[in-house]
Design an enzyme around this catalytic site. Sequence first.
Site, short mmCIF file in Angstrom:
data_model
loop_
_atom_site.label_atom_id
_atom_site.label_comp_id
_atom_site.label_asym_id
_atom_site.label_seq_id
_atom_site.Cartn_x
_atom_site.Cartn_y
_atom_site.Cartn_z
CD GLU A 86 30.19 8.18 62.04
OE1 GLU A 86 29.23 8.75 61.97
OE2 GLU A 86 31.17 7.88 62.84
CD GLU B 238 31.92 13.71 61.16
OE1 GLU B 238 32.77 14.39 60.06
OE2 GLU B 238 31.07 12.78 61.04
#
Length: 264
Positions: free
Chosen positions: A113, A133
């Site tokens: 990210e 994740e």
Amino acid sequence: MAAPFLLTTELDNIGIVTLNKAHKRNALDEEAIAEIDAYFSNIPEHIRVILMKAEGDHFCAGLDLKEHHDKERSAVDFLRVCQSWHRAFDKIEHGGIPVIACLQGAVVGGGLELASAAHIRVADSSTFFALPEGTRGIFTGGGATVRTAKIISPNRMIELMLTGRVLDAVEGERLGLAHYVCNNEANPKTAYELSLELAQRIAGNALLSNYAIVSSISRIADMSATDGLFAEGLMAAVVQTGRDVQERLGEFVNKKAHKVKPSK
Ligand code: 1HE
């Protein structure tokens, strides 16, 4: 006092920002995000390009899972964490200054990210990308659903998150996660050498051109076509009439400027 997460220095008009928690694989805790936010909120005026790199074998292992585990955060606590990441990474993407991320090893979860907020990603051949994740029972919260999905497509992001698949540097380059892969036969330079070379080249562009490129293209992509063309016209009207345009275009008119040709 704990060592700072970010080391910052300058090379002429290039800001060099180094993630400095290699023993934790540069995992991002609350303090790290606060330091990133502070640096990108106060970019010195003479800085034209920022090179973001990391100490150690890995660029960034994402969210500090230990901090998250130990803090036993509530939903509201973590919403605030996400907002702090969004604020900090938005300053990277929309600060008006080109940011080059120099990558090696893990660029995973929140590390991806962070890299996705940069404008150019230069990868060492050791680089690997993943969004683990899904396989850890959590979800992205640092902007991947917007930025990483824009780069690789929402559908590819869904597949990466569901499976936890790890992409190597070349696979990442194919999807746009890296613009360059270094330290291989095709490109023997180190990722840092190439990042610095690109930074020096970009620092020579007109300030306003760089601003328009890094600030307007991703925003216009979120607009309707009609609004986008309107915004593009306005941006171009400002940039094309900037102070150094006459001089730069004069060089072309007087046959002193470089030509646009492929390098061998
Ligand atoms: C960490 C973290 C971390 C390492 N949080 N402490 N991210 C992940 O799921 C990636 C988790 N990390 C790994 O898979 C591996 O550590 C690496 C592939 C990145 C590197 O492996 P390696 O063998 O070089 O290092 P290591 O032995 O696993 O880790 C060294 C130390 O760093 C160790 O701590 P130590 O106290 O035992 O020395 C690790 O615990 C620590 N460490 N990664 C905390 N991430 C806004 S939402 C975003 C959501 C996400 O980012 S999810 C992705 C999380």
